[in-house]
Design a protein around this motif. Structure first.
Motif, short mmCIF file in Angstrom:
data_model
loop_
_atom_site.label_atom_id
_atom_site.label_comp_id
_atom_site.label_asym_id
_atom_site.label_seq_id
_atom_site.Cartn_x
_atom_site.Cartn_y
_atom_site.Cartn_z
N LEU A 1 7.53 1.87 6.35
CA LEU A 1 8.53 2.94 6.38
C LEU A 1 7.92 4.15 5.69
N SER A 2 8.33 5.32 6.13
CA SER A 2 7.86 6.53 5.47
C SER A 2 9.05 7.37 5.01
N VAL A 3 8.74 8.47 4.33
CA VAL A 3 9.75 9.34 3.72
C VAL A 3 10.63 8.53 2.77
N LEU B 1 3.95 1.89 2.64
CA LEU B 1 5.07 2.83 2.50
C LEU B 1 4.54 4.25 2.33
N GLY B 2 5.15 5.16 3.06
CA GLY B 2 4.84 6.59 2.90
C GLY B 2 5.85 7.17 1.93
N ILE B 3 5.41 7.52 0.73
CA ILE B 3 6.34 7.99 -0.30
C ILE B 3 6.55 9.49 -0.19
N GLN B 4 7.81 9.87 -0.16
CA GLN B 4 8.14 11.30 -0.17
C GLN B 4 8.21 11.80 -1.60
N SER B 5 9.04 11.11 -2.40
CA SER B 5 9.07 11.47 -3.82
C SER B 5 9.39 10.22 -4.62
N ALA B 6 8.79 10.15 -5.79
CA ALA B 6 9.02 8.99 -6.65
C ALA B 6 10.38 9.11 -7.30
N GLU B 7 10.83 8.00 -7.90
CA GLU B 7 12.14 8.05 -8.53
C GLU B 7 12.19 9.03 -9.67
N LYS B 8 11.04 9.17 -10.34
CA LYS B 8 10.96 10.15 -11.42
C LYS B 8 9.82 11.09 -11.10
N PRO B 9 9.85 12.33 -11.58
CA PRO B 9 8.71 13.21 -11.33
C PRO B 9 7.44 12.60 -11.91
N ILE C 1 0.88 -1.16 0.00
CA ILE C 1 0.00 0.00 0.00
C ILE C 1 0.92 1.21 0.00
N LEU C 2 0.78 2.04 -1.00
CA LEU C 2 1.61 3.24 -1.07
C LEU C 2 0.73 4.46 -0.85
N THR C 3 1.26 5.41 -0.12
CA THR C 3 0.57 6.69 -0.01
C THR C 3 1.61 7.76 0.24
N GLY C 4 1.21 9.01 0.24
CA GLY C 4 2.16 10.07 0.45
C GLY C 4 2.68 10.06 1.89
N ALA C 5 3.92 10.49 2.06
CA ALA C 5 4.49 10.50 3.41
C ALA C 5 3.78 11.53 4.27
N GLN C 6 3.18 12.51 3.64
CA GLN C 6 2.48 13.52 4.42
C GLN C 6 1.48 14.22 3.52
N ALA C 7 0.55 14.92 4.15
CA ALA C 7 -0.38 15.74 3.40
C ALA C 7 -0.40 17.11 4.08
N ILE C 8 -0.71 18.13 3.30
CA ILE C 8 -0.62 19.47 3.90
C ILE C 8 -1.73 19.74 4.90
N ASP C 9 -2.68 18.82 5.02
CA ASP C 9 -3.69 19.02 6.06
C ASP C 9 -3.63 17.97 7.16
N ASP C 10 -2.48 17.27 7.25
CA ASP C 10 -2.33 16.32 8.35
C ASP C 10 -2.30 17.09 9.66
N LEU C 11 -3.25 16.81 10.52
CA LEU C 11 -3.27 17.53 11.79
C LEU C 11 -3.01 16.56 12.94
N ASP C 12 -3.67 15.41 12.92
CA ASP C 12 -3.60 14.57 14.11
C ASP C 12 -3.03 13.19 13.82
N GLY C 13 -2.21 13.09 12.82
CA GLY C 13 -1.57 11.81 12.57
C GLY C 13 -1.28 11.63 11.11
N LEU C 14 -0.38 10.70 10.84
CA LEU C 14 -0.03 10.42 9.46
C LEU C 14 -0.64 9.10 9.06
N VAL C 15 -1.15 9.05 7.87
CA VAL C 15 -1.92 7.87 7.44
C VAL C 15 -1.05 6.62 7.37
N ALA C 16 0.13 6.74 6.73
CA ALA C 16 0.92 5.53 6.47
C ALA C 16 1.26 4.76 7.75
N PRO C 17 1.87 5.39 8.74
CA PRO C 17 2.19 4.61 9.94
C PRO C 17 0.96 4.06 10.66
#
Ligand SMILES: Cc1cc2nc3c(=O)[nH]c(=O)nc-3n(C[C@H](O)[C@H](O)[C@H](O)COP(=O)(O)OP(=O)(O)OC[C@H]3O[C@@H](n4cnc5c(N)ncnc54)[C@H](O)[C@@H]3O)c2cc1C
Ligand code: SF4
Ligand code: SF4
Lengths: 653, 331, 258
Positions: C143-145, C180-188, C116-132
């Motif tokens: 793992l994230s980032v 996995l919390g993805i920070q950036s993909a290998e390619k844009p 399951i892949l998702t973003g390491a963070q979202a700009i509206d994360d207030l009370d927790g991060l989804v991936a962990p």
């Protein structure tokens, strides 16, 4: 004189020998041409049988009189002479051939007719002189993008042999029959020379026969060689011109783009066969001149090589032209159309490149900066990645004088364009234009945040789907407004709205602000209070000038406000692109090998005596030249000014 | 009597990251505020070297175990959660570095307690902990409160000055070696060193950007000195790169790199859209320009209208003298 | 390889954000939603994995304005299936959302999956991060980032690279299934032409699933919201160079930059 074809050579009657040579030559020629035609037949159809009159007229002016070539006068005239001698000698060749193949035919050889012999002598001499000029130009003063190829040399020599063998033939005829001298002045001179050198009249017939065969054999050889050479253009160019686009601005209709051979139109592939490798496109091309990857002549040559390679290979249809032409080259084009404007065989480089861009975009392959811009155009409707609601911010200081055309009817709907709205360097000019309209009492309104990028350059980077989306959104905005005419200061929007949108509001005319201002000055709605009294030069934006032929309006405006206009060497249809068009302004601008187009252009302006200002009438030009003045260090010599700012100064009491 | 304040240290290959000191500084204030103790939670293996600079805290809980040697988030989180379950801290502060990124959420999840992300400020208000957080990429600040103990707070970088959390002595240390290690299916294989070559400006935290206002190549020295005292690098606008004064790898903007450092100082840069595009995401933007109308002032957070040759050296000097006053041998 | 990508719509900050009259939430008059940036990278990484190793990429997204556009764009890029979770309220806390995601994974038949892949963070994360939180609930590795995911088909080993400060990267071996919390993909993230998105809109469909609200997971309550001052124009510092330098030092210190 002995008849060359009834005479027997080693037992073989002349006409039979001629048949042999002719069949051989025609077979080689025909086989090759057929191969080419087969490839073209598999290409995408693009019927061009409309406007037959106009097309024929174009063949007259551009093939028979070679109008385009004449703007490089010396070689232009030389080429015209070679062309006409070619026409004459081709005609007499076939006449002679016919007579030679069928000796019983009750006609004479062409040069048995005195006047024809005279004409042939005249054109042989002129043709040789012209060949001399062409040779000196090619080998001594080689211009940019002209090659000293073996092919070119072979052809020059073959033509020379054809002409010289005829003159020699003439000389031997006069040697034999001095009475023919009347129609053969050159022959007379040669014959006198031969006599002086100790020749006897008896050798005349034998040498005459030799020269006749040399002449005919060379032409037959030439014919067989032709389709393997760049001189295929001799045959292809009349067709290329006849089937050229009557509206070079036209891009192919929505297509999935082209990467492999059959995906291109037949005329696109034909351009490779028609190309004369004259290099005129390269000499006009801002990409090539600035050292970027793109070389339009090379591009067309790749097309030709692809056609030829696909004839040889089994996988003809799979032959990928895109790939042979690198994506760097495809992205380097500014779509300025300078190449197309100059190409003597009317090749269409821009549609070709745009088709390849479409294929790349459809594959998701585009430069990363461009990708960001496309995303923001899709989402926000502007290339700046800013909020749509920020679009009319530039006019917030104008106290709401401009109307909202969606709320109240207006005479002029002002389509501002992205750069004029969002770029802080251009906004002052946009406001100046607004104040001019206010002064003239024009009833003008905007679409505010409902305006989207017109999509001109979106089309040209090959994102056809996004272009259609933008058109839909803009049409919805236009529908919600009431107006009589559309005006814009942005030539790119101007072009798209005028030619690539369905008619706006029924049939509203689309005007460039220079056209509107010109009208206002002419009618006296705007009065000049302060004459400018300065020497300025004017840069023609590609999409206003070459694409739309608006050359007079901006010049009239300058004249009316009292500016003294000094033209740059490259002006009007020969104007040199600033480098921004075709989406180039959205891509990375990394250091180039030579100089950026805008830098070359400001240097060109800086050469003009007494000129301190480049006047522009396109927001992108303003940005590009301001930048170029910085990088060339010319900012203390020159300024760039949008024409509206000058006009405002002149009409403000 | 309320529980202690905990700071979970961020360690990378045995070195404390600056964010730890920032968190310690904030934790110190909070502990004073609440009248309780500040404890730093140090998880790892063979940790002796790093204790000597944590003296601002009242104590260090040094949890050492071979399984904690590598930064595997779930293992660390479980240990923190277990300890919290027995020792009842009031608040756990986790600096949000890439090493400790997952920790706060995991600990809060395991304990079933509140977590607040991206805090910039923490204080006690009316018997509850009030946190200021940033949302939407810094466009909005929100205030939330939590009464629950413990609550977990993720701290954005730069909540306090590093020097305020830095001491040159060690606090009392409690060593804990009996830990409940959770089996894991995540294994560190190796570290990959950054590639050699010119620095990658998109990875720098501090950038001094120079534009044509710098006038000559020699003047670059002035900006370089400033970048040095700030621990950053210099970069430039396109004309500066075009001149060959800096390599292409240092170009910021549309035709160069897009950078998002914590600090971007734009010196003698007018702020053309092509340049701004590459740096507008920076955390703090300071512009120095002799033209009060320069568009760069519309994107900068702080602006100074002056000649850069006057301001840059003065700033370098001011920073030097401050750090002399502050921590002497902070390395 | 079966990959689920969690996508989330967040407020688009290109539009000027306004605070609602209640002082606690965003004014929605001009609010537009856009795919969270690092979720977009997670999608790209998933597509790259699919290209290399085959398999399926399924998308799961809480319903939100403009989510259909984002899902169709993702389908056009090469994802195989899209499911949205209907009826989620933006004010639900992250843990409640994660609980709903866990249910939706089974109601929408998305399990079993390898990643399951998702973003390491979202700009509206207030009370927790989804991936962990999700990994914790599912008891999967996590793992994230993360900025690179590699799968070695011959050994079956998955390695994940995470970026640490100073350009240092750490390579982990991780057992599947994992979140996995993805920070950036290998390619844009790749570009998908509008024509393809439109074609997807015509020919493909988005599934929808409803799951009950997870009880007993209160969200953090926001007391107030405000926009930081000094947007639009720089705050100007004035005085002689030394004085200005002093003020600047204060600013830098206040931002923890000294
Ligand atoms: C297609 C394209 C791509 C481009 N890509 C990029 C890019 O990637 N990156 C980029 O940077 N540019 C790019 N540009 C160029 C860009 O348009 C600007 O020309 C450029 O950014 C200007 O650089 P500058 O601010 O250093 O120079 P200027 O615009 O000349 O600004 C110099 C500034 O310094 C100030 N100044 C002068 N003297 C002093 C002094 N003593 N003290 C303090 N201030 C002083 C002046 O007031 C002025 O504001 C691109 C342009 C184009 C057309
Ligand atoms: S359109 Fe302009 S840039 Fe493109 S190939 Fe032709 S001359 Fe060169
Ligand atoms: S494409 Fe046209 S202009 Fe260019 S070399 Fe060929 S014939 Fe000349």
């Amino acid at each position: 004189m002995p008849d060359p074809t009834t005479f027997a050579y080693f037992g073989l009657p002349g006409y039979q020998a001629l048949w042999l040579l002719t069949l051989l030559s025609f077979a080689v020629f025909g086989g090759r041409v057929l191969q080419h035609v087969r490839i073209l037949a598999r290409a995408r159809p693009d019927p061009r049988w409309d406007h037959l009159g106009q097309r024929s007229l174009r063949v007259v002016t551009e093939v028979l009189f070679q109008r385009r070539l004449l703007d490089e006068p010396l070689i232009g005239i030389a080429h015209l002479l070679i062309f006409w001698s070619f026409v004459l000698f081709a005609a007499t060749f076939f006449w002679g051939l016919l007579r030679g193949l069928i000796p019983t035919l009750p006609i004479s050889y062409p040069d048995d007719v005195g006047s024809i012999a005279l004409a042939m002598e005249l054109f042989a001499v002129l043709g040789l002189a012209a060949l001399g000029i062409a040779a000196v130009r090619r080998y001594v003063f080689t211009p940019v993008a002209l090659e000293r190829s073996r092919d070119a040399t072979t052809i020059l020599i073959l033509i020379a042999v054809v002409l010289v063998s005829f003159l020699a033939l003439s000389g031997f005829r006069v040697l034999t029959h001095p009475s023919e001298q009347a129609w053969r002045p050159v022959g007379g001179l040669l014959s006198n020379g031969l006599l002086a050198a100790g020749a006897t009249r008896e050798v005349g017939p034998k040498w005459y026969l030799g020269m006749w065969w040399l002449h005919m054999a060379t032409v037959l050889g030439f014919l067989a060689y032709l389709p393997f050479s760049k001189h295929l253009h001799l045959l292809a160019s009349p067709f290329a011109v006849f089937f050229s686009s009557l509206d070079a601005r036209r891009l192919p209709q929505h297509s999935e783009g082209a990467a492999r051979l059959p995906e291109f139109t037949w005329r696109e592939l034909f351009s490779g066969l028609a190309c004369a490798e004259c290099g005129r496109c390269d000499r006009a091309c801002p990409s090539f001149q600035s050292g970027l990857a793109l070389d339009p002549k090379e591009l067309i040559r790749k097309v030709k090589e692809a056609v030829i390679a696909s004839e040889r290979s089994a996988v003809a249809d799979g032959y990928a032209l895109l790939g042979e032409v690198s994506s760097d080259q495809v992205w380097a084009c500014t779509t300025c159309a300078a190449c197309m404007e100059r190409c003597p065989v009317f090749n269409e480089h821009v549609p070709l490149l745009v088709e390849m861009r479409r294929a790349l975009v459809l594959n998701g392959e585009c430069p990363s900066r461009l990708q960001q811009v496309l995303l923001s155009l899709e989402r926000y409707g502007n290339s700046f990645g800013q909020a749509p609601r920020a679009r009319p911010k530039w006019c917030s200081s104008l106290n709401g004088w401009l109307k909202d055309a969606r709320r109240e009817p207006v005479d002029y709907l002002w389509f501002t364009g992205d750069y004029a709205s969002y770029d802080p360097r251009v906004q002052p000019a946009t406001r100046a234009l607004a104040r001019i309209f206010q002064r003239a009492g024009l009833n003008v309104g905007l679409l505010h945040e409902a305006e989207h990028n017109a999509g001109n350059d979106v089309r040209r980077v090959g994102e056809e789907g996004l272009f259609e989306l933008l058109v839909e959104k803009n049409l919805a905005a236009f529908h919600s407004a009431r107006f009589k005419r559309v005006l814009t200061a942005d030539p790119h929007s101007y072009h798209a709205l005028k030619h690539e949108y369905p008619p706006l509001n029924g049939s509203a005319t689309v005007l460039h602000h220079t056209e509107v201002i010109d009208g206002l000055l002419q009618s006296g709605q705007l009065a000049v209070h302060h004459e400018l009294l300065r020497r300025v030069t004017y840069h023609d934006p590609c999409y206003l000038g070459r694409y739309n032929g608006v050359y007079a309006a901006p010049r009239d405006v300058l004249h009316r406000i009292g500016a003294e206009l000094v033209e740059m060497p490259r002006n009007r249809r020969n104007a040199y692109c600033c480098g921004a068009g075709g989406g180039r302004i959205w891509m990375e601008d990394t250091p180039v090998h030579k100089e950026r187009p805008a830098e070359a252009r400001v240097r060109e302006a800086a050469q003009l005596p007494g000129v301190e200002m480049i006047v522009v009438s396109c927001p992108k030009d303003l940005v590009m030249f301001q930048d170029a003045l910085k990088t060339t260090g010319l900012e203390h010599h020159l300024t760039v000014c949008e024409i509206a700012e000058l006009v405002e100064g002149a009409v403000t009491p | 009597m309320s529980g202690n304040i905990w700071v979970v240290a961020a360690l990378c290959r045995g070195r404390l990251l600056d964010a730890t000191y920032e968190a310690v500084a904030l934790g110190r204030e909070l502990a004073e505020n609440l009248g309780t103790k500040l404890e730093v939670l140090l998880l790892g293996h063979e940790l002796k070297d790093v204790l000597g600079t944590l003296g601002i805290a009242d104590a260090v809980l040094c949890v050492e175990h071979a399984a904690l040697a590598d930064p595997v988030p779930e293992v660390h989180a479980h240990v923190v959660a277990r300890l919290a379950g027995t020792r009842h801290p009031q608040a756990i502060l986790v600096p949000q570095t890439n090493v400790t990124w997952e920790l706060g959420s995991l600990v809060a999840g395991e304990l079933g307690v509140p977590y607040v992300n991206s805090c910039t400020e923490l204080r006690m208000v009316e018997q509850t902990l009030e946190a200021h957080t940033v949302l939407y990429g810094g466009k909005v600040e929100a205030i939330v409160r939590t009464k629950h103990a413990p609550s977990i707070f993720g701290l954005v970088s730069g909540v306090r000055a590093v020097e305020k959390g830095y001491a040159d002595h060690a606090p009392a240390t409690e060593r804990i070696t009996e830990v409940d290690v959770q089996p894991t299916s995540v294994q560190l294989r190796r570290y990959l060193e950054p590639e050699a070559g010119d620095i990658d400006i998109s990875k720098e935290e501090v950038l001094v950007g120079v534009g044509r206002g710098i006038e000559t190549r020699d003047n670059l020295e002035v900006s370089k000195e400033l970048a040095d005292v700030l621990g950053g690098a210099i970069c430039g606008s396109r004309p500066v790169i075009d001149q060959g004064w800096l390599p292409l790898s240092r170009q910021v903007g549309k035709s160069g790199a897009t950078v998002k450092p914590k600090l971007y100082i734009a010196a003698g840069i007018s702020g053309a859209p092509e340049h701004v595009e590459g740096m507008k995401g920076s955390g703090l933007i300071i512009a120095i320009n002799s033209d009060p109308q320069a568009p760069i002032f519309q994107v900068a957070h702080y602006g100074i209208v002056a000649k850069l040759l006057d301001v840059l050296p003065a700033l370098t000097e001011a920073i030097r003298s401050r750090s002399r006053r502050g921590m002497k041998q902070y390395a | 390889m079966k990959i689920v990508v969690l996508l989330k719509m967040v407020p688009d900050v290109v539009e000027e954000l306004e605070i609602a009259p209640d002082g606690k939430s965003l004014d929605t008059t001009y609010l537009r939603m856009i795919l969270n940036d690092s979720d977009n990278h997670a999608l790209e990484e998933a597509l790259l994995l699919k290209e290399r190793h085959g398999g399926k990429v399924c998308l799961l997204a809480p319903d939100a304005p403009e989510v259909d556009d984002a899902l169709f764009a993702a389908l056009a890029k090469g994802a195989d299936r899209a499911v949205k979770i209907a009826g989620i309220d933006a004010a639900e806390g992250t843990r409640a959302v994660v609980a709903r995601i866990v249910q939706a994974l089974s109601t929408a038949d998305l399990l079993p999956a390898d990643l399951i892949l998702t973003g390491a963070q979202a700009i509206d994360d207030l009370d927790g991060l989804v991936a962990p939180l999700l990994a914790q609930t599912l008891r999967w590795s996590h793992l994230s980032v993360v900025n690179q995911v590699r799968f070695d088909a011959s050994t079956g080993v998955t390695t994940v690279t995470k970026e640490f400060p100073g350009g240092l990267r750490a390579e982990f071996e991780i057992k599947l299934p994992a979140v996995l919390g993805i920070q950036s993909a290998e390619k844009p993230p790749r570009y998908v032409p509008v024509a393809k998105v439109r074609a997807a809109m015509k020919s493909l469909q988005i599934d929808s699933t409803t799951v009950p609200i997870a009880a007993g997971m209160p969200a953090l309550e926001i007391q107030s919201m405000a926009k930081p001052s000094a947007a639009g124009h720089a705050e100007m510092l004035e005085g002689l160079p030394e004085a200005v330098a002093g003020k600047l030092c204060d600013v830098l210190a206040a931002h923890g930059l000294l």
